[in-house]
Scaffold this motif. Sequence first.
Motif, PDB file in Angstrom:
ATOM      1  N   GLY A 217      46.399  48.202  41.714  1.00  0.00           N
ATOM      2  CA  GLY A 217      46.065  48.066  40.305  1.00  0.00           C
ATOM      3  C   GLY A 217      44.576  48.196  40.066  1.00  0.00           C
ATOM      4  N   GLU A 218      44.238  48.521  38.814  1.00  0.00           N
ATOM      5  CA  GLU A 218      42.843  48.579  38.395  1.00  0.00           C
ATOM      6  C   GLU A 218      42.119  47.284  38.736  1.00  0.00           C
ATOM      7  OE1 GLU A 218      42.777  49.476  34.127  1.00  0.00           O
ATOM      8  OE2 GLU A 218      40.900  50.514  34.552  1.00  0.00           O
ATOM      9  N   GLY A 219      42.812  46.176  38.499  1.00  0.00           N
ATOM     10  CA  GLY A 219      42.207  44.864  38.697  1.00  0.00           C
ATOM     11  C   GLY A 219      41.899  44.567  40.161  1.00  0.00           C
ATOM     12  N   ASP A 220      42.614  45.210  41.088  1.00  0.00           N
ATOM     13  CA  ASP A 220      42.326  45.033  42.510  1.00  0.00           C
ATOM     14  C   ASP A 220      41.026  45.719  42.903  1.00  0.00           C
ATOM     15  OD1 ASP A 220      44.760  43.638  43.371  1.00  0.00           O
ATOM     16  OD2 ASP A 220      45.774  45.493  42.827  1.00  0.00           O
TER      17      ASP A 220
ATOM     18  N   PHE B  24      52.639  50.595  40.642  1.00  0.00           N
ATOM     19  CA  PHE B  24      51.442  50.934  39.896  1.00  0.00           C
ATOM     20  C   PHE B  24      50.372  51.520  40.812  1.00  0.00           C
ATOM     21  CE2 PHE B  24      53.278  47.935  36.807  1.00  0.00           C
ATOM     22  CZ  PHE B  24      53.270  48.795  35.722  1.00  0.00           C
TER      23      PHE B  24
ATOM     24  N   ARG C  25      48.432  44.920  44.982  1.00  0.00           N
ATOM     25  CA  ARG C  25      49.809  44.552  44.653  1.00  0.00           C
ATOM     26  C   ARG C  25      50.166  44.788  43.197  1.00  0.00           C
ATOM     27  NH1 ARG C  25      48.524  39.652  47.572  1.00  0.00           N
ATOM     28  NH2 ARG C  25      47.848  38.902  45.563  1.00  0.00           N
ATOM     29  N   GLY C  26      49.185  44.677  42.313  1.00  0.00           N
ATOM     30  CA  GLY C  26      49.543  44.627  40.896  1.00  0.00           C
ATOM     31  C   GLY C  26      48.810  45.658  40.071  1.00  0.00           C
ATOM     32  N   TRP C  27      48.911  45.507  38.824  1.00  0.00           N
ATOM     33  CA  TRP C  27      48.335  46.486  37.926  1.00  0.00           C
ATOM     34  C   TRP C  27      47.435  45.807  36.926  1.00  0.00           C
ATOM     35  CZ3 TRP C  27      49.960  47.854  32.628  1.00  0.00           C
ATOM     36  CH2 TRP C  27      49.250  48.952  32.145  1.00  0.00           C
ATOM     37  N   ALA C  28      46.219  46.313  36.851  1.00  0.00           N
ATOM     38  CA  ALA C  28      45.263  45.889  35.825  1.00  0.00           C
ATOM     39  C   ALA C  28      45.276  44.408  35.544  1.00  0.00           C
ATOM     40  CB  ALA C  28      45.508  46.641  34.550  1.00  0.00           C
TER      41      ALA C  28
END
Lengths: 253, 253
Positions: B184-187, B215, B250-253
Motif C-alpha cells: 500500500g501507499e501507506g507502507d 493492493f 500488507r495494506g493499502w493507503a
Amino acid sequence: MTSASPTAAVLLIGDEILSGRTKDKNLGFIADYMTALGIDLREARLVPDVEEEIVAALNALRHRYSYVFTTGGIGPTHDDITADAVARAFGVEIDHDPRAVEILLAYFKEMGREPNEARMRMARIPRGASLIDNPVSRAPGFQMGNVFVMAGVPKIMNAMMEDVAKRLTRGVPMQSRNVEFRGGEGDAAQPLGQIQRLYPSVVIGSYPFQAPDGFATNLVLRSRDAAALEEAYQAVCRMAQALTAEGKARGWA
Amino acid sequence: MTSASPTAAVLLIGDEILSGRTKDKNLGFIADYMTALGIDLREARLVPDVEEEIVAALNALRHRYSYVFTTGGIGPTHDDITADAVARAFGVEIDHDPRAVEILLAYFKEMGREPNEARMRMARIPRGASLIDNPVSRAPGFQMGNVFVMAGVPKIMNAMMEDVAKRLTRGVPMQSRNVEFRGGEGDAAQPLGQIQRLYPSVVIGSYPFQAPDGFATNLVLRSRDAAALEEAYQAVCRMAQALTAEGKARGWA
C-alpha cells in the motif's frame, strides 16, 4: 441562468494529471452531478502539488463561488499536501483530528494494516472542518467553509459526493432539449443566433458531429425557464425543418 | 524541473464541458504532447463561453507561462467568441483576415458549401496573429503572441498541434522510471519521503491501484537529470524489496 442558483468551481490537484500520466475523470463526474442538482458549475482549475499554487487557486475560487470541490492530494505520501494548503488558505491550524484518528485506527485494525505515521497523516484535518464520509477506504475528506476536499481516486471521490450532496443547496435544475439537425453548424449559425437573441434565458449551443449519412449538428437548448425553453425549442425545430426543406443544409461548419 | 524549461498552461473554453454534456479529452492530449516535448505543463483552466471570463483567464495565464494553449470557441455560431476575446486580451483589432478568407472560400467552393456570413466569421482573426493550419476542416486556428488558439473538436485540435509543435521551443524531456510496489501507499510513504528529500531534482509520485492479488502502488520517478533519476530509482527499488521482504507490505493507503 438565474442569479439565485448556487454556483460552483472545481479544483483538480495533481502533478500526474499535468504530466498526462493520469487522465482526469473527476471533472466530468462533478459537472454531471452539479447539473443534476441545479448548481451552476462555472469554472475549473488544475494545479500541481505545490502548496502556494493550491492556496492561490483556493482563495481565488472560494470567495467567488458558492462551492468549491477539490480532488486529489489527501493520501499518505509526501506529495499529499492538500489539507495543509486548505488550512493555510483559511488561516487555521491543522492537526490530527480525533474523529479521523478513530476512523482510521478502527479501519487499520480491521484490515491488519500498520497505523504508521504516514498513514495517520490522513487524519490531519484543518481546525473547524467537518469530515466527509469515505465508504470505500475510510480515510475521510473534509468540508472547510464552502470548500469540499475529496480524494483524487475516482471511485472514492464519487462515493464521497454522496455525503457532500446532502450539504448542498440545490438550484432549479436546468432542463434541456436537443434538436438533431441534418446539416452543418455554418448552415444554422445565423438563424440560431437570432433565436438566441430572442430567448436570452435559454442557452443554445451547437455541436457538430459526423452522422452515417453526412455531417450533422446537435442543437442543444438549456434553461431553467420551462416556458421559454419550449418556445425556443419550437423555434429551433421550425428553423431546422425550413433549412432542411430548402436544401441548404449541405456542409459542415 | 529546471527553470530553463519552457512552461505552458491550457485554457479550455466551453459551456458544454462545464455542464457535463461533453467530456473533455483535450487536456490529456496536450499534457502528453507537452511531456514529449520537454515543456512543463503547469496549470489548466476551464471557463464558460463568456468573453470577460476568457479575457481574464488569458491575461492571467499568458504573462505567467511560456505558452498558453486554448481549445474551443472558434466555430461559426454565436457562442464562438474566443477570437474576439483574444483580440480584447491583447488590445488589438479583429477583422476578416485575407489569408483565412482565401482558405475558407476555396474550401467552401470545393465542398459545395455556402460561404455565408456565419461561416465567414471563422476568418475573423486578431490583427498580428499568424494562422495555424487545420488539415481536417480548414478553418484555421491562430497564434497571437504566446497564445495558441485551437479548435475544441479533438480530431481538429490534435491535427492543429502538428503545426503548433513546430513553433515551440523544446525543453529537456522528462525521463521517468516506474517501480511497481506490491504493497500500500501507506507502507511506502515514510521511506519514499526520505528518498524524495535526498533527490530534490526527481519528482516522485505514488499511485495506488488494485492488482489481481491485492493492493499495489505504482511509484513513479520523473526527472530531467538522468544520473539523479537512476540513483533515486535504485533507492526506490531497494526500498520496495526491503519492505516486501519484511512482509510489511500488507495494506493499502
